[in-house]
Design an enzyme around this catalytic site. Structure first.
Site, short mmCIF file in Angstrom:
data_model
loop_
_atom_site.label_atom_id
_atom_site.label_comp_id
_atom_site.label_asym_id
_atom_site.label_seq_id
_atom_site.Cartn_x
_atom_site.Cartn_y
_atom_site.Cartn_z
N GLU A 83 54.34 30.31 41.24
CA GLU A 83 53.47 29.42 40.46
C GLU A 83 52.40 30.19 39.68
OE1 GLU A 83 53.42 25.64 40.27
OE2 GLU A 83 52.46 26.61 38.57
N ILE B 282 46.92 27.17 36.87
CA ILE B 282 47.42 25.86 36.41
C ILE B 282 48.74 25.52 37.10
CG2 ILE B 282 48.08 24.48 34.40
CD1 ILE B 282 46.50 26.39 32.65
N LYS C 67 55.66 35.41 30.01
CA LYS C 67 55.40 34.05 30.51
C LYS C 67 56.26 33.04 29.76
CE LYS C 67 50.67 35.21 31.78
NZ LYS C 67 49.29 35.31 31.26
N ASP D 171 52.44 40.17 27.30
CA ASP D 171 52.14 39.34 28.46
C ASP D 171 52.59 37.89 28.20
OD1 ASP D 171 50.29 38.77 30.98
OD2 ASP D 171 49.71 37.34 29.44
N GLY E 274 41.87 35.36 36.96
CA GLY E 274 40.71 35.43 37.84
C GLY E 274 41.20 35.39 39.28
N1 NAP Z 1 44.13 39.30 38.02
C1 NAP Z 1 44.51 38.10 37.57
O1 NAP Z 1 43.68 37.31 37.13
C2 NAP Z 1 45.95 37.69 37.62
C3 NAP Z 1 46.34 36.43 37.12
C4 NAP Z 1 47.68 36.03 37.21
C5 NAP Z 1 48.62 36.90 37.75
N2 NAP Z 1 48.21 38.14 38.20
C6 NAP Z 1 49.23 39.03 38.74
O2 NAP Z 1 48.91 39.29 40.11
C7 NAP Z 1 49.33 40.60 40.46
C8 NAP Z 1 48.14 41.36 41.05
O3 NAP Z 1 47.14 41.47 40.07
P1 NAP Z 1 45.67 42.02 40.42
O4 NAP Z 1 44.83 41.73 39.24
O5 NAP Z 1 45.22 41.52 41.76
O6 NAP Z 1 45.94 43.60 40.51
P2 NAP Z 1 44.98 44.73 41.09
O7 NAP Z 1 43.57 44.23 41.19
O8 NAP Z 1 45.25 45.95 40.32
O9 NAP Z 1 45.52 44.93 42.59
C9 NAP Z 1 46.74 45.54 42.87
C10 NAP Z 1 46.78 45.85 44.36
O10 NAP Z 1 48.05 46.40 44.70
C11 NAP Z 1 47.88 47.59 45.42
N3 NAP Z 1 49.02 48.47 45.15
C12 NAP Z 1 49.48 48.87 43.91
N4 NAP Z 1 50.56 49.64 44.04
C13 NAP Z 1 50.81 49.74 45.36
C14 NAP Z 1 51.77 50.42 46.15
N5 NAP Z 1 52.74 51.15 45.57
N6 NAP Z 1 51.73 50.29 47.50
C15 NAP Z 1 50.77 49.55 48.09
N7 NAP Z 1 49.81 48.88 47.40
C16 NAP Z 1 49.84 48.98 46.06
C17 NAP Z 1 46.56 48.17 44.97
O11 NAP Z 1 46.03 49.03 45.96
P3 NAP Z 1 44.59 49.75 45.78
O12 NAP Z 1 43.58 48.63 45.81
O13 NAP Z 1 44.47 50.64 46.94
O14 NAP Z 1 44.64 50.46 44.46
C18 NAP Z 1 45.74 46.88 44.80
O15 NAP Z 1 45.16 46.50 46.02
C19 NAP Z 1 49.92 41.22 39.19
O16 NAP Z 1 51.32 41.03 39.17
C20 NAP Z 1 49.28 40.38 38.09
O17 NAP Z 1 50.06 40.34 36.90
C21 NAP Z 1 46.92 38.54 38.14
#
Ligand code: NAP
Length: 423
Positions: free
Chosen positions: A126, A133, A202, A198, A299
């Site tokens: 989702e 949303i 989507k 991006d 967010g």
């Molecule tokens: N941020 C948003 O608003 C948002 C909205 C919709 C969808 N998303 C999606 O949600 C997902 C996460 O986004 P995010 O913004 O939370 O990313 P982020 O803040 O960069 O967090 C990524 C996390 O994954 C960990 N990680 C990365 N590679 C790894 C590996 N090989 N082994 C173990 N851990 C690993 C990182 O570890 P470290 O902390 O140690 O570096 C970090 O904790 C993505 O697919 C993104 O497209 C995000």
């Protein structure tokens, strides 16, 4: 239900916070008791926004997937590898997976859904489109019997913020981008957002669910917002339009057409009112008519809220020994962009001398593109002609542009925007 979370960054830490805070209420409401037993990160020593018991955090994501103390896996690492391998391993081990990773689904969706199907477990996502949303579930469940004709969305908050600053604050593109970066809406490298990658990922996911056929990112015609100028936006405003980066997926006969590009949307259209970093998706269906879903597209907490809904669903389904509704999808027949029709806005810089207008009009006429309105802005070296066409095919408009570029009197061909939402 013991939960293994891969990634504890913006969304992962917000999810852990929500599960820790709401576990009691979730149990009362749904009968599902959630407990985060393992969390994988890249840097174990890095301080986290949430407190986790010793032994929960590891740098070995594979170990979380195979841990017998993990029933459900949540992938919040991002990227395609190792996320793809980890998700496949979890599914093959019979563990449902929840992900927010649109990139992963747009590229490897078919393989992953097949693996989920073979294992008889859920793969829910989702949060992958328009963050908070509720969109995937309404499309897949509430609208399962609906004949959807078109889905149009503002699905990238960064570009919507930039365009809002350009249209309301009169900012130039580089200044609006710098502001979005300072606020954390845009990455240091904004390419994925501003070039429409991006939104394309989507759009592929949305089209797949809305039309029940498999659409991948490569099927999506993609244009970003970097060529849009404050002049285009001001001109659009004078004519009663707002410029938005739209993801449009529509049924055209027995084909689907999926595209992402900046578009002129009438100010009276509900999507025109979607400002700043907000997202919205406008759905048109034969029986349902028009629907719009609106909210935060990104967010930590908003996105984690959508992940949590999926997690509760997946855990509940596992608990009762089932899985949510699934569909087998054949590959989509995609209508090429060149065959689609639209009204177009385009502008060209011309030398200011007699006969220029006639030469330009002839080029339009040669390709059967009919001009609805034309305005000249500025004089001398600044002379610019701005056109709105009647409905024309993309092929004819592109051929017109190619010929205009070869005219002596044309110094520069500027932005091309499609007019959307008033058919
Ligand atoms: N941020 C948003 O608003 C948002 C909205 C919709 C969808 N998303 C999606 O949600 C997902 C996460 O986004 P995010 O913004 O939370 O990313 P982020 O803040 O960069 O967090 C990524 C996390 O994954 C960990 N990680 C990365 N590679 C790894 C590996 N090989 N082994 C173990 N851990 C690993 C990182 O570890 P470290 O902390 O140690 O570096 C970090 O904790 C993505 O697919 C993104 O497209 C995000």
């Amino acid at each position: 239900m013991r939960v293994g979370v891969l990634g504890c960054g913006t969304v992962g830490s917000a999810l852990v916070e929500l599960v820790q805070r709401e576990a009691g209420t979730i149990f009362e409401r749904t009968g599902v008791r959630l407990d985060v037993t393992r969390v994988a990160v890249r840097h174990v020593a890095r301080p986290r926004a949430v407190s986790l018991a010793p032994g929960v955090v590891t740098a070995d994501a594979g170990a979380v997937v195979t841990d017998p103390r993990v029933d459900v896996v949540v992938e919040l690492m991002g990227g395609t590898e190792p996320a793809r391998t980890l998700v496949l391993d979890a599914l093959k081990a019979g563990k449902p997976v929840v992900t927010a990773n649109k990139q992963l689904l747009a590229v490897h969706g078919a393989e992953l859904f097949e693996a989920a199907s073979a294992a008889g477990v859920d793969l829910l996502y989702e949060a992958a489109v328009a963050g908070a949303i509720p969109l995937i579930r309404p499309l897949r469940e509430s609208l399962a019997g609906e004949r959807i004709s078109r889905v149009m969305g503002i699905v990238n908050g960064t570009t919507n913020y930039i365009l809002t600053r350009m249209s309301e604050g009169g900012a130039a593109y580089p200044d609006a981008l710098a502001e979005a970066q300072a606020l954390g809406y845009a990455e240091a490298d904004p390419t994925a957002d501003v070039e429409g990658f991006d939104a394309s990922a989507k759009a592929a996911i949305l089209a797949t669910i809305a039309f029940g056929v498999q659409v991948v990112a490569d099927d999506v015609h993609r244009e970003g917002i970097t060529a849009v100028t404050p002049g285009d936006i001001a001109f659009a405003a004078r004519l009663g339009y707002v410029v938005k980066l739209l993801a449009v997926a529509e049924a055209v006969g027995d084909q689907v057409a999926v595209r992402v590009h900046p578009a002129m949307v009438p100010v009276t259209h509900p999507l025109a009112a979607v400002r700043d970093a907000f997202n919205a998706v406008f759905i048109e269906g034969e029986a349902v008519g028009e629907l719009m879903l609106y909210g935060r597209g990104a967010g930590g907490l908003p996105t984690a809220s959508a992940v949590l809904g999926d997690l509760i669903d997946a855990a509940h389904n596992l608990q009762v020994g089932g899985r949510g509704r699934t569909a087998t999808r054949s590959r989509a027949a995609v209508r090429p962009m060149a065959e689609l029709s639209s009204q177009y806005y385009l502008n060209i810089n011309v030398v200011d001398r007699p006969g220029v207008l006639a030469a330009v009009a002839t080029v339009f006429g040669d390709h059967g593109v009919s001009i609805r309105s034309m305005e000249q802005e500025g004089l001398g070296e600044e002379a610019r002609l701005v056109f709105i066409t009647h409905k024309a095919t993309e092929r004819d408009v592109q051929a017109t542009l190619a010929d205009l570029r070869h005219l002596d009197a044309v110094e520069r061909v500027g932005s091309l925007l499609r007019v959307v939402g008033q058919e």
